[in-house]
Design an enzyme around this catalytic site. Sequence first.
Site, PDB file in Angstrom:
ATOM      1  N   ASP A 162      -1.414   7.249  -2.827  1.00 18.71           N
ATOM      2  CA  ASP A 162      -1.108   6.788  -4.189  1.00 18.71           C
ATOM      3  C   ASP A 162      -1.647   5.382  -4.465  1.00 18.71           C
ATOM      4  O   ASP A 162      -1.296   4.781  -5.489  1.00 18.71           O
ATOM      5  CB  ASP A 162       0.403   6.847  -4.438  1.00 18.71           C
ATOM      6  CG  ASP A 162       0.911   8.284  -4.398  1.00 18.71           C
ATOM      7  OD1 ASP A 162       0.187   9.162  -4.908  1.00 18.71           O
ATOM      8  OD2 ASP A 162       1.974   8.530  -3.817  1.00 18.71           O
ATOM      9  N   GLY A 163      -2.474   4.832  -3.568  1.00 21.36           N
ATOM     10  CA  GLY A 163      -3.109   3.542  -3.844  1.00 21.36           C
ATOM     11  C   GLY A 163      -2.245   2.357  -3.462  1.00 21.36           C
ATOM     12  O   GLY A 163      -1.783   2.242  -2.331  1.00 21.36           O
TER      13      GLY A 163
ATOM     14  N   SER B  48       0.841  -1.201   0.000  1.00 21.18           N
ATOM     15  CA  SER B  48       0.000   0.000   0.000  1.00 21.18           C
ATOM     16  C   SER B  48       0.873   1.247   0.000  1.00 21.18           C
ATOM     17  O   SER B  48       1.944   1.286   0.598  1.00 21.18           O
ATOM     18  CB  SER B  48      -0.979  -0.021   1.176  1.00 21.18           C
ATOM     19  OG  SER B  48      -0.296   0.101   2.397  1.00 21.18           O
TER      20      SER B  48
ATOM     21  N   GLY C 253      -0.429   4.596   0.574  1.00 19.11           N
ATOM     22  CA  GLY C 253      -1.186   5.738   1.086  1.00 19.11           C
ATOM     23  C   GLY C 253      -2.049   6.364   0.009  1.00 19.11           C
ATOM     24  O   GLY C 253      -2.787   5.660  -0.686  1.00 19.11           O
TER      25      GLY C 253
ATOM     26  N   GLY D  19      -4.799   1.338   6.562  1.00 20.61           N
ATOM     27  CA  GLY D  19      -4.216   0.024   6.244  1.00 20.61           C
ATOM     28  C   GLY D  19      -5.085  -1.093   6.819  1.00 20.61           C
ATOM     29  O   GLY D  19      -5.350  -2.101   6.143  1.00 20.61           O
ATOM     30  N   ASP D  20      -5.557  -0.913   8.046  1.00 21.34           N
ATOM     31  CA  ASP D  20      -6.417  -1.926   8.675  1.00 21.34           C
ATOM     32  C   ASP D  20      -7.727  -2.048   7.899  1.00 21.34           C
ATOM     33  O   ASP D  20      -8.251  -3.144   7.701  1.00 21.34           O
ATOM     34  CB  ASP D  20      -6.722  -1.533  10.132  1.00 21.34           C
ATOM     35  CG  ASP D  20      -5.452  -1.273  10.913  1.00 21.34           C
ATOM     36  OD1 ASP D  20      -4.427  -1.888  10.571  1.00 21.34           O
ATOM     37  OD2 ASP D  20      -5.487  -0.449  11.841  1.00 21.34           O
TER      38      ASP D  20
HETATM   39  P1  ATP Z   1      -2.142   2.252   8.882  1.00 28.67           P
HETATM   40  O1  ATP Z   1      -0.901   1.577   9.430  1.00 28.67           O
HETATM   41  O2  ATP Z   1      -2.361   3.639   9.424  1.00 28.67           O
HETATM   42  O3  ATP Z   1      -3.382   1.420   9.054  1.00 28.67           O
HETATM   43  P2  ATP Z   1      -0.881   1.779   6.290  1.00 28.67           P
HETATM   44  O4  ATP Z   1       0.397   2.566   6.240  1.00 28.67           O
HETATM   45  O5  ATP Z   1      -0.801   0.326   6.547  1.00 28.67           O
HETATM   46  O6  ATP Z   1      -1.923   2.454   7.303  1.00 28.67           O
HETATM   47  P3  ATP Z   1      -1.675   3.136   3.852  1.00 28.67           P
HETATM   48  O7  ATP Z   1      -0.802   2.770   2.722  1.00 28.67           O
HETATM   49  O8  ATP Z   1      -1.458   4.461   4.504  1.00 28.67           O
HETATM   50  O9  ATP Z   1      -1.667   1.943   4.910  1.00 28.67           O
HETATM   51  O10 ATP Z   1      -3.210   3.133   3.398  1.00 28.67           O
HETATM   52  C1  ATP Z   1      -3.907   1.979   2.953  1.00 28.67           C
HETATM   53  C2  ATP Z   1      -4.839   2.375   1.836  1.00 28.67           C
HETATM   54  O11 ATP Z   1      -5.762   3.394   2.285  1.00 28.67           O
HETATM   55  C3  ATP Z   1      -4.138   2.994   0.629  1.00 28.67           C
HETATM   56  O12 ATP Z   1      -3.659   1.982  -0.247  1.00 28.67           O
HETATM   57  C4  ATP Z   1      -5.256   3.843   0.030  1.00 28.67           C
HETATM   58  O13 ATP Z   1      -6.177   3.031  -0.668  1.00 28.67           O
HETATM   59  C5  ATP Z   1      -5.981   4.363   1.273  1.00 28.67           C
HETATM   60  N1  ATP Z   1      -5.449   5.661   1.719  1.00 28.67           N
HETATM   61  C6  ATP Z   1      -4.628   5.900   2.761  1.00 28.67           C
HETATM   62  N2  ATP Z   1      -4.341   7.217   2.872  1.00 28.67           N
HETATM   63  C7  ATP Z   1      -5.022   7.833   1.867  1.00 28.67           C
HETATM   64  C8  ATP Z   1      -5.170   9.208   1.434  1.00 28.67           C
HETATM   65  N3  ATP Z   1      -4.547  10.206   2.049  1.00 28.67           N
HETATM   66  N4  ATP Z   1      -5.940   9.440   0.353  1.00 28.67           N
HETATM   67  C9  ATP Z   1      -6.585   8.449  -0.299  1.00 28.67           C
HETATM   68  N5  ATP Z   1      -6.491   7.142   0.075  1.00 28.67           N
HETATM   69  C10 ATP Z   1      -5.730   6.835   1.143  1.00 28.67           C
END
Ligand code: ATP
Length: 309
Positions: free
Chosen positions: A225-226, A221, A223, A252-253
């Site tokens: 950027d998908g 993932s 953030g 992420g969860d």
């Molecule tokens: P966490 O540990 O806080 O649960 P993570 O770092 O495991 O998060 P991220 O990559 O931040 O996971 O986010 C997971 C998904 O949520 C991304 O792939 C995207 O689909 C969506 N997402 C997260 N932040 C954003 C954002 N600012 N705008 C649009 N989509 C987001």
Amino acid sequence: MIITITPNPAIDIAYFIEDFKIDNIHKVSKIFKTAGGKGLNVSKVLKILGSDILATGFLGGNSGNYIRNELERIGIKNKFIDTDGETRTTYSINDNLNGTTTEIREAGPNISKSENEEFFEYLSSMDDEGNIFACSGSLPNGLDSGFYDRMLDILENNKVIIDTSGANLRHIVFDAKKKPYAIKPNIDEIRDLFGEKIDSMSKRELLEQEAFKNIPIVIISLGKDGCVAKIHNKYYECKVPKIEAINPVGSGDSSIAGLAYSISNDLSEVATLKYSMACGVLNALEEEIGHINIDNLESTLEKIVVNEI
Ligand code: ATP
């Protein structure tokens, strides 16, 4: 049924404080107190998606009882193993004026050998081919990466999703003999695993790493950027809509919840990625961690673009 495993749940307390400064006294303008820990965030989003779920892990003391009561209140079936220690509390201080978040995290109770044995006995009783397991977050004291080996051994006929980081993720990816069905590291966790060399790799090369060979689903993932993902032998890139994120913690969860939901409903690979990403996007639009507005799910799914790479 989807069984979520939260080895180290927490009461999450989020304080909202304008212009937070070290060495100062502050009034809290808003406070959220929730049953948290990554696995419970997954459970809450799965509940909103309408999945049949059960939450398990370890809970202890008054904080443990608070979490049990909260789960009952929101209608999440649960069967946690009792620990002698006290379930942890984590604090976040959100300063919207300066755009900062400061987190304070307790380590959690010590899990004894007998409590651990009790957990694995319970897990064995849930080993049923139709069940999907999602284990998220850190391990409490007393447990090490052998916890995952034993879990994957007991559940070898089930689909197991593991979301963890650091040494435990390293163990699962590089050393574990039995592999989970799916992992969803973020890009920082991938950099921790493989180092700076990932910066010069193409998306496809990143997903083609030897270490991922025996893990059917790898979603990295990114953030806002998908994500890029490998599902069986296909490789994908997903773009999500631009949003004004309110609180992306727990996205992420939420994307793990979308993934587990899709696996349990046998959705196509493209739909799986769309659900996983949509749940992450919708969580980022909420103040509450591990919450999505289901009314916006369909319209968000439509805006997610999945391409094979
Ligand atoms: P966490 O540990 O806080 O649960 P993570 O770092 O495991 O998060 P991220 O990559 O931040 O996971 O986010 C997971 C998904 O949520 C991304 O792939 C995207 O689909 C969506 N997402 C997260 N932040 C954003 C954002 N600012 N705008 C649009 N989509 C987001």
